[in-house]
Design an enzyme around this catalytic site. Structure first.
Site, PDB file in Angstrom:
ATOM      1  N   LYS A   1     -13.564   1.664  15.108  1.00 35.72           N
ATOM      2  CA  LYS A   1     -12.183   0.750  15.227  1.00 35.72           C
ATOM      3  C   LYS A   1     -11.743   1.051  16.724  1.00 35.72           C
ATOM      4  O   LYS A   1     -11.244  -0.017  17.141  1.00 35.72           O
ATOM      5  CB  LYS A   1     -11.510   1.359  14.264  1.00 35.72           C
ATOM      6  CG  LYS A   1     -11.626   0.937  12.703  1.00 35.72           C
ATOM      7  CD  LYS A   1     -10.652   1.630  11.558  1.00 35.72           C
ATOM      8  CE  LYS A   1     -11.178   1.566  10.394  1.00 35.72           C
ATOM      9  NZ  LYS A   1     -10.592   2.097   9.262  1.00 35.72           N
TER      10      LYS A   1
ATOM     11  N   LYS B   1     -11.294  -2.256  18.654  1.00 34.50           N
ATOM     12  CA  LYS B   1      -9.890  -2.890  19.201  1.00 34.50           C
ATOM     13  C   LYS B   1      -9.671  -2.538  20.202  1.00 34.50           C
ATOM     14  O   LYS B   1      -8.499  -2.438  20.887  1.00 34.50           O
ATOM     15  CB  LYS B   1      -9.157  -2.171  18.013  1.00 34.50           C
ATOM     16  CG  LYS B   1      -9.231  -2.730  16.411  1.00 34.50           C
ATOM     17  CD  LYS B   1      -8.331  -2.052  15.539  1.00 34.50           C
ATOM     18  CE  LYS B   1      -8.782  -2.495  14.190  1.00 34.50           C
ATOM     19  NZ  LYS B   1      -7.842  -2.551  13.096  1.00 34.50           N
TER      20      LYS B   1
ATOM     21  N   PHE C   1      -4.327   4.139  14.598  1.00 34.53           N
ATOM     22  CA  PHE C   1      -4.625   5.205  13.201  1.00 34.53           C
ATOM     23  C   PHE C   1      -5.622   4.693  12.630  1.00 34.53           C
ATOM     24  O   PHE C   1      -5.896   3.073  12.212  1.00 34.53           O
ATOM     25  CB  PHE C   1      -3.431   5.393  12.496  1.00 34.53           C
ATOM     26  CG  PHE C   1      -2.294   6.297  13.079  1.00 34.53           C
ATOM     27  CD1 PHE C   1      -1.604   6.062  14.103  1.00 34.53           C
ATOM     28  CD2 PHE C   1      -2.183   7.597  12.496  1.00 34.53           C
ATOM     29  CE1 PHE C   1      -0.767   6.912  14.443  1.00 34.53           C
ATOM     30  CE2 PHE C   1      -1.321   8.496  12.694  1.00 34.53           C
ATOM     31  CZ  PHE C   1      -0.888   8.060  14.193  1.00 34.53           C
TER      32      PHE C   1
ATOM     33  N   ASN D   1       0.943  -1.342   0.027  1.00 34.08           N
ATOM     34  CA  ASN D   1      -0.069  -0.168   0.018  1.00 34.08           C
ATOM     35  C   ASN D   1       0.915   1.377  -0.007  1.00 34.08           C
ATOM     36  O   ASN D   1       2.132   1.158   0.064  1.00 34.08           O
ATOM     37  CB  ASN D   1      -0.958   0.079   1.239  1.00 34.08           C
ATOM     38  CG  ASN D   1      -0.149  -0.169   2.494  1.00 34.08           C
ATOM     39  OD1 ASN D   1       0.544   0.840   2.882  1.00 34.08           O
ATOM     40  ND2 ASN D   1      -0.667  -1.151   3.354  1.00 34.08           N
TER      41      ASN D   1
ATOM     42  N   LYS E   1       8.349 -17.555 -10.547  1.00 31.85           N
ATOM     43  CA  LYS E   1       7.615 -16.382 -11.133  1.00 31.85           C
ATOM     44  C   LYS E   1       6.396 -16.879 -11.980  1.00 31.85           C
ATOM     45  O   LYS E   1       6.555 -17.818 -12.768  1.00 31.85           O
ATOM     46  CB  LYS E   1       8.564 -15.581 -11.875  1.00 31.85           C
ATOM     47  CG  LYS E   1       8.255 -14.343 -12.658  1.00 31.85           C
ATOM     48  CD  LYS E   1       8.963 -13.684 -13.550  1.00 31.85           C
ATOM     49  CE  LYS E   1       8.388 -12.507 -13.956  1.00 31.85           C
ATOM     50  NZ  LYS E   1       8.911 -11.998 -15.316  1.00 31.85           N
TER      51      LYS E   1
HETATM   52  N1  CTP Z   1      -4.130  -2.609  11.931  1.00 33.04           N
HETATM   53  C1  CTP Z   1      -3.568  -3.795  12.543  1.00 33.04           C
HETATM   54  N2  CTP Z   1      -3.615  -5.006  11.785  1.00 33.04           N
HETATM   55  C2  CTP Z   1      -3.965  -4.998  10.524  1.00 33.04           C
HETATM   56  C3  CTP Z   1      -4.658  -3.905   9.745  1.00 33.04           C
HETATM   57  C4  CTP Z   1      -4.550  -2.701  10.736  1.00 33.04           C
HETATM   58  O1  CTP Z   1      -3.174  -3.664  13.661  1.00 33.04           O
HETATM   59  N3  CTP Z   1      -3.879  -6.091   9.916  1.00 33.04           N
HETATM   60  C5  CTP Z   1      -4.090  -1.350  12.566  1.00 33.04           C
HETATM   61  C6  CTP Z   1      -3.574  -0.213  11.831  1.00 33.04           C
HETATM   62  O2  CTP Z   1      -2.181  -0.061  12.129  1.00 33.04           O
HETATM   63  C7  CTP Z   1      -4.290   1.135  12.547  1.00 33.04           C
HETATM   64  C8  CTP Z   1      -5.728   0.326  12.815  1.00 33.04           C
HETATM   65  O3  CTP Z   1      -5.664  -0.999  12.955  1.00 33.04           O
HETATM   66  O4  CTP Z   1      -3.545   1.481  13.582  1.00 33.04           O
HETATM   67  C9  CTP Z   1      -6.614   0.749  11.950  1.00 33.04           C
HETATM   68  O5  CTP Z   1      -6.159   0.451  10.769  1.00 33.04           O
HETATM   69  P1  CTP Z   1      -7.007   0.610   9.300  1.00 33.04           P
HETATM   70  O6  CTP Z   1      -6.406   0.003   8.100  1.00 33.04           O
HETATM   71  O7  CTP Z   1      -7.794   2.217   9.285  1.00 33.04           O
HETATM   72  O8  CTP Z   1      -8.359  -0.140   9.548  1.00 33.04           O
HETATM   73  P2  CTP Z   1      -8.733  -1.589   9.515  1.00 33.04           P
HETATM   74  O9  CTP Z   1      -8.875  -2.087  10.869  1.00 33.04           O
HETATM   75  O10 CTP Z   1      -7.678  -2.412   8.587  1.00 33.04           O
HETATM   76  O11 CTP Z   1     -10.176  -1.862   8.658  1.00 33.04           O
HETATM   77  P3  CTP Z   1     -10.547  -1.077   7.029  1.00 33.04           P
HETATM   78  O12 CTP Z   1      -9.242  -1.592   6.393  1.00 33.04           O
HETATM   79  O13 CTP Z   1     -11.698  -1.970   7.010  1.00 33.04           O
HETATM   80  O14 CTP Z   1     -10.728   0.429   7.068  1.00 33.04           O
END
Ligand code: CTP
Length: 399
Positions: free
Chosen positions: A336, A340, A322, A209, A289
């Site tokens: 979130k 969490k 975040f 990403n 590959k």
């Molecule tokens: N995070 C995590 N583990 C993952 C993905 C995300 O611990 N596999 C953490 C990120 O580091 C961030 C938080 O969860 O602090 C929110 O991440 P975000 O990408 O905004 O949300 P997601 O929980 O992944 O949900 P979505 O992708 O559906 O928005």
């Protein structure tokens, strides 16, 4: 965008001694003024052989002090005025005087009257720098808490090559910033994650990403400057590790990031999950590959949500997450935080200008457990990192 410098309004005394590097003191004073510090200068009589007081007067905005008898109490008054003392360049002779409590000129007398943070920036020939007599003096000053900024190697004024060139100005500015930053996280273990992850499809391809890691690195740097023992778990980035951190654990995949975080989280007091670990990883890794074909159906499986895993720990750190959203979706961030069980969540709308990936600034809202929201104006990520740490400290219940 102007940076919030910890040196702003700080009263800094700069001592300049008789080294060929004395001319560099002009640039140092100028940089300190850029940081909006209030600077006064003491010049030794030997430094007058290399540089005029006028250059330093123009750079600092005040007349440098050049002698012990110009103003009878200058050594005491300057010592009580200053908040930081930088001696740059510092000759072997001056370092010898400081280490032995000699007070026969304004700089050395002022040093004796002074009891605060001091940076010394030696500059001399490499033979002098390595001489036992000099080392004894320097080591003694370090043993009483004075910070040395070590010289650099290169061609010296005497034509030889070796260690002895005065350290770079930005290194001195960094050390000065560090010294005046309050150590309000002293000794606390802070775990920070940063950057993206890469989920390999085959030996040459991966899914990732757009996270640059800048926010996480800024947080790690800020926490280290404030005295924390920082452990940085980072996905692949092009950034240099911040100075003063305890360790950096470089990972590639979300699975590796989870493992590193779980290993460190239990012994950390604070976890800041600024990383963007992938939510999905390829179902299968092809050791060869993958050859081109008309169509390729990519099958993905969910990765672990690292924060949900941390939630399972018996003893959890104070946890900050975040939420990167594509719109003003504060409710998503709050969900979130609840799902969490986070102590704080930093919301950012990545579609906003100056708040997206890979830029030096960010614009966020800080949301707490009580759904209270602080909308923070756009600012440099370095400044935002300090503001986030301020808010964490203000909550007061994280240790
Ligand atoms: N995070 C995590 N583990 C993952 C993905 C995300 O611990 N596999 C953490 C990120 O580091 C961030 C938080 O969860 O602090 C929110 O991440 P975000 O990408 O905004 O949300 P997601 O929980 O992944 O949900 P979505 O992708 O559906 O928005």
């Amino acid at each position: 965008m102007p940076k919030r410098s910890p040196l702003k309004n700080k009263r800094i005394l700069v001592g300049v001694t008789g080294s060929v590097a004395a001319y560099k003191a002009v640039e140092l004073v100028r940089r300190l003024k850029d940081e909006e510090a209030d600077v006064r200068v003491i010049m030794t009589s030997a430094s007058l052989n290399f540089i005029t007081p006028l250059s330093l007067e123009l750079a600092s905005g005040t007349k440098p002090f050049t002698g012990l008898w110009e103003e009878p109490l200058a050594h005491v008054n300057l010592a009580s005025w200053a908040e930081l003392f930088i001696i740059a360049p510092a000759t072997a002779n001056t370092i010898g005087k400081l280490a032995n409590g000699t007070a026969d000129d304004l700089l050395s007398a002022c040093f004796l009257a002074w009891h605060g943070s001091t940076l010394i920036v030696p500059a001399m020939n490499s033979g002098m720098y390595s001489h036992q007599a000099f080392r004894k003096n320097l080591d003694y000053l370090k043993s009483i808490g004075i910070t040395e900024i070590t010289p650099e190697s290169g061609v010296l004024a005497c034509g030889t090559e070796g260690i002895g060139r005065m350290a770079g100005i930005e290194k001195i500015i960094d050390a000065a910033r560090n010294l005046v930053t309050p150590k309000d996280f002293l000794g606390q273990t802070v775990l920070v994650t940063a950057g993206p992850t890469r989920e390999p499809l085959d030996p040459v391809r991966f899914i990732s990403n757009r996270s640059s890691g800048k926010m996480g690195f800024a947080l790690a740097r800020a926490a280290a400057a404030r005295g924390a023992k920082v452990i940085l778990v980072s996905g692949p980035t092009s950034l240099t590790p911040p100075p003063g951190i305890e360790k950096i654990i470089k990972v590639e995949t979300a699975g590796q990031m989870k493992k590193a975080v779980m290993h460190e989280a239990a012994s950390s007091l604070l976890l800041i999950m600024a990383a963007a670990p992938a939510d999905y990883t390829p179902d299968e890794f092809s050791p060869e590959k993958i050859a081109k074909s008309k169509r390729y159906d990519l099958k993905l499986k969910a990765t672990y949500d690292i924060l949900l895993e941390v939630l399972k720990l018996k003893r959890r750190p104070f946890t900050v997450g975040f939420a990167a959203e594509t719109g003003p979706l504060f409710e998503n961030a709050l969900q979130k935080l609840r799902k969490k069980d986070l102590d704080l969540i930093i919301f950012n709308d990545v579609t906003k200008e100056g708040a997206g990936f890979d830029c030096g600034t960010n614009q966020v809202s800080i949301i707490g457990r009580d759904a209270g929201r602080e909308d923070v104006p756009i600012m440099e990520k370095e400044d935002l990192a300090h503001l986030i740490l301020d808010r964490i400290l203000a909550l007061g219940n994280w240790s």
